[in-house]
Scaffold this active site. Structure first.
Site, PDB file in Angstrom:
ATOM      1  N   CYS A  72      -3.033   1.290   8.448  1.00  0.00           N
ATOM      2  CA  CYS A  72      -1.958   0.819   7.582  1.00  0.00           C
ATOM      3  C   CYS A  72      -1.883  -0.705   7.521  1.00  0.00           C
ATOM      4  CB  CYS A  72      -0.640   1.362   8.116  1.00  0.00           C
ATOM      5  SG  CYS A  72       0.736   0.839   7.152  1.00  0.00           S
ATOM      6  N   CYS A 104       3.316   8.290   1.190  1.00  0.00           N
ATOM      7  CA  CYS A 104       3.741   7.355   2.233  1.00  0.00           C
ATOM      8  C   CYS A 104       3.933   6.001   1.554  1.00  0.00           C
ATOM      9  CB  CYS A 104       2.662   7.281   3.312  1.00  0.00           C
ATOM     10  SG  CYS A 104       3.001   6.027   4.563  1.00  0.00           S
ATOM     11  N   CYS A 119      -0.472  -2.968  15.225  1.00  0.00           N
ATOM     12  CA  CYS A 119      -0.249  -2.707  13.799  1.00  0.00           C
ATOM     13  C   CYS A 119      -0.760  -3.846  12.910  1.00  0.00           C
ATOM     14  CB  CYS A 119       1.244  -2.496  13.556  1.00  0.00           C
ATOM     15  SG  CYS A 119       1.632  -2.089  11.852  1.00  0.00           S
ATOM     16  N   ASN A 132      -5.182   3.790  15.316  1.00  0.00           N
ATOM     17  CA  ASN A 132      -6.216   3.304  14.418  1.00  0.00           C
ATOM     18  C   ASN A 132      -6.621   1.925  14.922  1.00  0.00           C
ATOM     19  OD1 ASN A 132      -6.483   5.302  12.313  1.00  0.00           O
ATOM     20  ND2 ASN A 132      -4.387   4.765  11.738  1.00  0.00           N
ATOM     21  N   GLY A 186       5.939  -2.416   6.591  1.00  0.00           N
ATOM     22  CA  GLY A 186       7.320  -2.881   6.682  1.00  0.00           C
ATOM     23  C   GLY A 186       8.193  -2.045   7.590  1.00  0.00           C
ATOM     24  N   GLU A 187       9.358  -2.607   7.901  1.00  0.00           N
ATOM     25  CA  GLU A 187      10.353  -1.913   8.718  1.00  0.00           C
ATOM     26  C   GLU A 187      11.520  -1.559   7.785  1.00  0.00           C
ATOM     27  OE1 GLU A 187      11.075  -0.562  11.786  1.00  0.00           O
ATOM     28  OE2 GLU A 187      12.955  -0.219  10.753  1.00  0.00           O
ATOM     29  N   CYS A 198       5.641  -7.548   7.556  1.00  0.00           N
ATOM     30  CA  CYS A 198       6.616  -7.031   8.514  1.00  0.00           C
ATOM     31  C   CYS A 198       6.803  -8.074   9.597  1.00  0.00           C
ATOM     32  CB  CYS A 198       6.073  -5.733   9.121  1.00  0.00           C
ATOM     33  SG  CYS A 198       7.211  -4.941  10.290  1.00  0.00           S
ATOM     34  N   SER A 223      10.823   6.068   9.033  1.00  0.00           N
ATOM     35  CA  SER A 223      10.343   5.718  10.372  1.00  0.00           C
ATOM     36  C   SER A 223      10.793   4.306  10.744  1.00  0.00           C
ATOM     37  CB  SER A 223       8.817   5.806  10.395  1.00  0.00           C
ATOM     38  OG  SER A 223       8.323   5.494  11.684  1.00  0.00           O
ATOM     39  N   SER A 278       9.656   5.175  16.374  1.00  0.00           N
ATOM     40  CA  SER A 278       8.396   4.771  17.003  1.00  0.00           C
ATOM     41  C   SER A 278       8.670   4.371  18.438  1.00  0.00           C
ATOM     42  CB  SER A 278       7.786   3.599  16.232  1.00  0.00           C
ATOM     43  OG  SER A 278       7.487   4.006  14.915  1.00  0.00           O
ATOM     44  N   LEU A 279       8.309   5.250  19.355  1.00  0.00           N
ATOM     45  CA  LEU A 279       8.608   5.000  20.770  1.00  0.00           C
ATOM     46  C   LEU A 279       7.400   4.376  21.464  1.00  0.00           C
ATOM     47  CD1 LEU A 279      10.938   5.347  22.731  1.00  0.00           C
ATOM     48  CD2 LEU A 279      10.129   7.654  23.225  1.00  0.00           C
ATOM     49  N   HIS A 280       6.284   5.065  21.450  1.00  0.00           N
ATOM     50  CA  HIS A 280       4.983   4.544  21.891  1.00  0.00           C
ATOM     51  C   HIS A 280       4.844   4.228  23.373  1.00  0.00           C
ATOM     52  CE1 HIS A 280       4.155   4.597  17.724  1.00  0.00           C
ATOM     53  NE2 HIS A 280       4.590   3.404  17.399  1.00  0.00           N
ATOM     54  N   GLU A 295       0.822  -1.214   0.000  1.00  0.00           N
ATOM     55  CA  GLU A 295       0.000   0.000   0.000  1.00  0.00           C
ATOM     56  C   GLU A 295       0.856   1.265   0.000  1.00  0.00           C
ATOM     57  OE1 GLU A 295      -2.657  -0.079   3.393  1.00  0.00           O
ATOM     58  OE2 GLU A 295      -2.986  -2.228   3.082  1.00  0.00           O
ATOM     59  N   CYS A 312       4.576  -5.521  16.215  1.00  0.00           N
ATOM     60  CA  CYS A 312       3.939  -4.514  17.081  1.00  0.00           C
ATOM     61  C   CYS A 312       2.444  -4.842  17.221  1.00  0.00           C
ATOM     62  CB  CYS A 312       4.126  -3.107  16.507  1.00  0.00           C
ATOM     63  SG  CYS A 312       5.858  -2.657  16.340  1.00  0.00           S
TER      64      CYS A 312
HETATM   65  N1  SAH Z   1       8.152  -0.016  10.824  1.00  0.00           N
HETATM   66  C1  SAH Z   1       8.267   1.410  10.906  1.00  0.00           C
HETATM   67  C2  SAH Z   1       7.429   2.173   9.900  1.00  0.00           C
HETATM   68  C3  SAH Z   1       6.003   1.729   9.658  1.00  0.00           C
HETATM   69  S1  SAH Z   1       4.693   2.190  10.721  1.00  0.00           S
HETATM   70  C4  SAH Z   1       7.995   1.874  12.297  1.00  0.00           C
HETATM   71  O1  SAH Z   1       7.616   1.069  13.133  1.00  0.00           O
HETATM   72  O2  SAH Z   1       8.223   3.046  12.588  1.00  0.00           O
HETATM   73  C5  SAH Z   1       4.540   3.933  10.730  1.00  0.00           C
HETATM   74  C6  SAH Z   1       4.011   4.428  12.083  1.00  0.00           C
HETATM   75  O3  SAH Z   1       2.626   4.072  12.290  1.00  0.00           O
HETATM   76  C7  SAH Z   1       4.789   3.837  13.252  1.00  0.00           C
HETATM   77  O4  SAH Z   1       5.042   4.821  14.194  1.00  0.00           O
HETATM   78  C8  SAH Z   1       3.822   2.803  13.773  1.00  0.00           C
HETATM   79  O5  SAH Z   1       4.103   2.449  15.087  1.00  0.00           O
HETATM   80  C9  SAH Z   1       2.483   3.495  13.570  1.00  0.00           C
HETATM   81  N2  SAH Z   1       1.318   2.606  13.578  1.00  0.00           N
HETATM   82  C10 SAH Z   1       1.234   1.322  13.170  1.00  0.00           C
HETATM   83  N3  SAH Z   1      -0.005   0.833  13.350  1.00  0.00           N
HETATM   84  C11 SAH Z   1      -0.728   1.822  13.886  1.00  0.00           C
HETATM   85  C12 SAH Z   1      -2.090   1.936  14.304  1.00  0.00           C
HETATM   86  N4  SAH Z   1      -2.945   0.914  14.220  1.00  0.00           N
HETATM   87  N5  SAH Z   1      -2.493   3.121  14.786  1.00  0.00           N
HETATM   88  C13 SAH Z   1      -1.640   4.165  14.871  1.00  0.00           C
HETATM   89  N6  SAH Z   1      -0.369   4.137  14.501  1.00  0.00           N
HETATM   90  C14 SAH Z   1       0.103   2.969  14.024  1.00  0.00           C
END
Ligand code: SAH
Length: 348
Positions: free
Chosen positions: A339, A105, A119, A296, A159-160, A112, A191, A214-216, A92, A116
């Site tokens: 995503c 994007c 995701c 999301n 993907g990463e 991937c 990212s 991506s810290l979260h 996508e 996470c």
């Molecule tokens: N693998 C990379 C890039 C892809 S994801 C990474 O982890 O950074 C891009 C961003 O969207 C990341 O910060 C990821 O954590 C976030 N993301 C993934 N799924 C999500 C969701 N369901 N809701 C909000 N953000 C999300």
């Protein structure tokens, strides 16, 4: 049949060797290269003789990406593409219009393996890496389809990117080439979920791209629960790599923080996050930037999206604590599939 060759991923030196191996003159590579960087199909390389085109058709791997589906937002014109790859896999991309230019994007892998929990892209694991030509191809396809130029790229799709390091670095070199798509490094964000050794390797290349991390979560306990990669490289190792990245490139890092209702979005979470970053970057002079994304909802994860007000309150605490915090605007809300969800719809 011998293995087909992906000339669309080659740099000019490799392409020169390739044409030499076909017994073609030296200028051939220079003649064709700009077209390859725009993903022009062999059949449309009309400056080449018919017989050479025929020969290329037999030798070259056609890695072009095709539009399988396209969803256009009625609200803001955001376009979400489901692209079909040469081997039948899907990825996508999302085309967004901003005042400062059109942003695409893009995906970096089919699936991937980072796992996470919030995701959708990682459900089903990693199928394969994307080739440099397939990274370029997403941009060429979107430009051709919209008739508009893409001026900014964010590598935040499926993907990463740092798990596909060599292909991504080659892509950066090709997409930046003035004879190709000519997108400046400063207009590219990458990212990562925090592949620490690769962040260090990227720092050595000193490309002026923007790194998003991506810290979260602000504690190892909380982060390990939603991001398995934290068990391999914990927050302190990650932030130390980020600090070194900043020192080596002079480029500030932007931290991504997905707000999950009731999980990481309390006032004390905001305070812990601000203090964590302040401590890590103390003495460096680095500005602390945090992008907040309201999660999301992906049905497999069960995580809940909080209110806009809760996100604004979280941002206000961060700001008070000396950080710059922005709540990510939601483009294409009416076509939104978190995503990775379009691809999942196609393959499951
Ligand atoms: N693998 C990379 C890039 C892809 S994801 C990474 O982890 O950074 C891009 C961003 O969207 C990341 O910060 C990821 O954590 C976030 N993301 C993934 N799924 C999500 C969701 N369901 N809701 C909000 N953000 C999300």
């Amino acid at each position: 049949m011998s293995e087909r060759i992906d000339i669309y991923s080659m740099n000019i030196n490799e392409l020169t060797d390739f044409f030499a191996s076909l017994g073609e003159p030296k200028y051939r590579a220079k003649q064709v290269y700009p077209h390859l960087l725009h993903s022009v199909p062999i059949d449309e390389l009309t400056s080449l003789s018919k017989s050479l085109r025929e020969r290329l058709r037999e030798t070259v791997l056609d890695t072009s990406v095709g539009i399988e589906r396209r969803l256009v937002s009625k609200i803001d014109g955001t376009v979400k593409y489901l692209f079909r790859l040469y081997d039948g896999e899907f990825i996508e991309s999302v085309f967004m219009r901003y005042k400062h230019g059109n942003t695409l994007c893009i995906s970096s892998q089919v699936g991937c393996r980072m796992g996470c929990r919030f995701c959708a892209s990682t459900i089903g694991g990693r199928v394969r890496d994307l080739l440099p030509s397939e990274l370029i191809g997403q941009i060429s396809a979107a430009e051709r389809d919209t008739g508009l130029r893409v001026s900014n790229i964010v590598m935040m799709g499926i993907g990463e990117p740092l798990d596909n390091f060599d292909n991504v670095v080659r892509f950066l070199e090709l997409v930046n080439d003035p004879s190709g798509l000519n997108i400046g490094y400063r207009h590219i964000s990458l990212s990562t979920s925090g592949v620490v050794p690769r962040i260090r390797e990227l720092a050595e290349l000193k490309l002026p791209i923007t790194l998003s991390v991506s810290l979260h979560a602000a504690t190892d306990e909380a982060r390990s629960e939603i991001m398995p990669i934290n068990k391999k490289w914990n927050i302190s190792e990650l932030l130390s790599a980020c600090v070194d990245y900043y020192k080596s490139t002079g480029r500030r890092i932007s931290f991504e923080y997905t707000l999950i209702s009731g999980k990481n979005d309390s006032e004390s979470d905001a305070l812990a996050l601000a203090s964590l970053l302040r401590r890590a970057f103390s003495g460096t002079g680095a500005p602390l930037h945090i992008n907040l994304i309201r999660v999301n909802e992906v049905k497999e994860s069960g995580f809940r999206r909080g209110s806009a007000e809760a996100a604004a309150a979280f941002a206000a605490v961060l700001e008070r604590e000396g950080c710059v915090a922005t709540v990510r605007r939601r483009l294409g809300a009416d076509i939104n599939a978190a995503c990775g969800q379009l691809r999942r719809g196609e393959t499951s």
